[in-house]
Design a protein around this motif. Structure first.
Motif, mmCIF file in Angstrom:
data_model
loop_
_atom_site.group_PDB
_atom_site.id
_atom_site.type_symbol
_atom_site.label_atom_id
_atom_site.label_comp_id
_atom_site.label_asym_id
_atom_site.label_seq_id
_atom_site.Cartn_x
_atom_site.Cartn_y
_atom_site.Cartn_z
ATOM 1 N N ILE A 1 0.841 -1.205 0.000
ATOM 2 C CA ILE A 1 0.000 0.000 0.000
ATOM 3 C C ILE A 1 0.873 1.250 0.000
ATOM 4 N N SER A 2 1.959 1.246 0.760
ATOM 5 C CA SER A 2 2.891 2.388 0.746
ATOM 6 C C SER A 2 3.474 2.605 -0.646
ATOM 7 N N PHE A 3 3.832 1.516 -1.314
ATOM 8 C CA PHE A 3 4.359 1.600 -2.679
ATOM 9 C C PHE A 3 3.317 2.247 -3.598
ATOM 10 N N GLU A 4 2.075 1.789 -3.511
ATOM 11 C CA GLU A 4 1.006 2.338 -4.346
ATOM 12 C C GLU A 4 0.778 3.816 -4.051
ATOM 13 N N GLN A 5 0.832 4.192 -2.787
ATOM 14 C CA GLN A 5 0.653 5.613 -2.435
ATOM 15 C C GLN A 5 1.798 6.456 -2.987
ATOM 16 N N ARG A 6 3.009 5.916 -2.961
ATOM 17 C CA ARG A 6 4.160 6.636 -3.500
ATOM 18 C C ARG A 6 4.008 6.829 -5.019
ATOM 19 N N LEU A 7 3.433 5.828 -5.687
ATOM 20 C CA LEU A 7 3.255 5.920 -7.134
ATOM 21 C C LEU A 7 2.009 6.702 -7.553
ATOM 22 N N ALA A 8 1.162 7.053 -6.608
ATOM 23 C CA ALA A 8 -0.089 7.738 -6.951
ATOM 24 C C ALA A 8 0.142 9.011 -7.767
ATOM 25 N N ASP A 9 1.173 9.781 -7.445
ATOM 26 C CA ASP A 9 1.470 11.017 -8.166
ATOM 27 C C ASP A 9 2.648 10.872 -9.126
ATOM 28 N N TRP A 10 3.128 9.675 -9.314
ATOM 29 C CA TRP A 10 4.281 9.414 -10.158
ATOM 30 C C TRP A 10 3.859 9.260 -11.618
ATOM 31 N N SER A 11 4.667 9.763 -12.516
ATOM 32 C CA SER A 11 4.454 9.507 -13.940
ATOM 33 C C SER A 11 5.791 9.664 -14.666
ATOM 34 N N THR A 12 5.857 9.065 -15.829
ATOM 35 C CA THR A 12 7.043 9.211 -16.670
ATOM 36 C C THR A 12 6.755 10.260 -17.737
ATOM 37 N N ARG A 13 7.809 10.733 -18.372
ATOM 38 C CA ARG A 13 7.610 11.602 -19.536
ATOM 39 C C ARG A 13 7.041 10.730 -20.654
ATOM 40 N N PRO A 14 6.356 11.345 -21.626
ATOM 41 C CA PRO A 14 5.841 10.555 -22.754
ATOM 42 C C PRO A 14 6.984 9.895 -23.529
ATOM 43 N N PHE A 15 6.713 8.726 -24.065
ATOM 44 C CA PHE A 15 7.688 8.035 -24.899
ATOM 45 C C PHE A 15 7.006 7.515 -26.162
ATOM 46 N N LEU A 16 7.787 7.411 -27.210
ATOM 47 C CA LEU A 16 7.291 6.998 -28.512
ATOM 48 C C LEU A 16 7.205 5.477 -28.588
ATOM 49 N N VAL A 17 6.059 5.001 -29.049
ATOM 50 C CA VAL A 17 5.880 3.578 -29.330
ATOM 51 C C VAL A 17 5.875 3.451 -30.849
ATOM 52 N N ASP A 18 6.933 2.870 -31.405
ATOM 53 C CA ASP A 18 7.028 2.751 -32.855
ATOM 54 C C ASP A 18 7.172 1.292 -33.322
ATOM 55 N N SER A 19 6.994 0.362 -32.365
ATOM 56 C CA SER A 19 7.010 -1.059 -32.710
ATOM 57 C C SER A 19 6.458 -1.856 -31.530
#
Length: 184
Positions: free
Chosen positions: A135-153
């Motif tokens: 649950i602590s892990f999930e709370q830590r990730l609640a506001d986490w995000s990565t920068r956009p990345f390209l999916v080309d395959s």
């Protein structure tokens, strides 16, 4: 052999994920090079079925698109067995999943009927892992995000069980996302 279709994460995004892989007792963290978004799990497929599936997956004509990872959660209601990072909503990702399902059907491969939940498995949990740490892990990730990345395959991947340690993955085929429309 066991087969699945997946988008492997770019190195920088995978590195962002590995930086978050901490603080959960009982977690067996997925290594950087194995972090991926599963598009479809095909299960055990013989050589003829794999060849036909490869041909069917290659029929998709679709352009590249961007994704980012955000938030997190776990699978397993009473006994969590995996923790994951979420994937931002994407009609293109749903289209890829649908294409994988149709390709499997045309190759006469039965896929699981469960609802598609786009995610990146961050860790597999040992039995009786402490729920408060998850649950602590999930709370830590609640506001986490990565920068956009390209999916080309995307890739067709085989999974091989080892006597000790995690399964070995091998990319059997890679399908570029270069054009629009679905080929016949």
């Amino acid at each position: 052999m066991k087969l699945f279709a997946a988008i492997f994460l770019p190195e920088k995004i995978a590195l962002d994920c590995t930086r978050e892989q901490k603080g959960v007792a009982g977690a067996r963290w997925v290594s950087e090079e194995k972090l991926h978004i599963t598009l479809g799990f095909f299960g055990d497929v013989d050589a003829d079925g794999a060849e036909l599936l490869d041909q069917e997956l290659g029929k998709l004509r679709m352009g590249s698109f961007e994704l980012n990872l955000e938030g997190g959660g776990h699978f397993g209601k009473t006994e969590p067995h995996a923790i994951w990072a979420g994937v931002s909503p994407s009609p293109e990702l749903i289209r890829l999943n649908t294409h994988c399902r149709h390709a499997a059907r045309r190759a006469d491969i039965q896929m699981e009927a469960r609802k598609y939940t786009p995610h990146v498995t961050m860790a597999y949990m040992k039995p009786k892992s402490p729920l408060d740490r998850i649950i602590s892990f999930e709370q830590r990730l609640a506001d986490w995000s990565t920068r956009p990345f390209l999916v080309d395959s995307f890739s067709l991947v085989s999974s091989h069980t080892k006597k000790r340690g995690p399964n070995m993955y091998r990319e059997e085929a890679t399908f570029p996302l270069l054009g629009e429309g679905v080929a016949p």
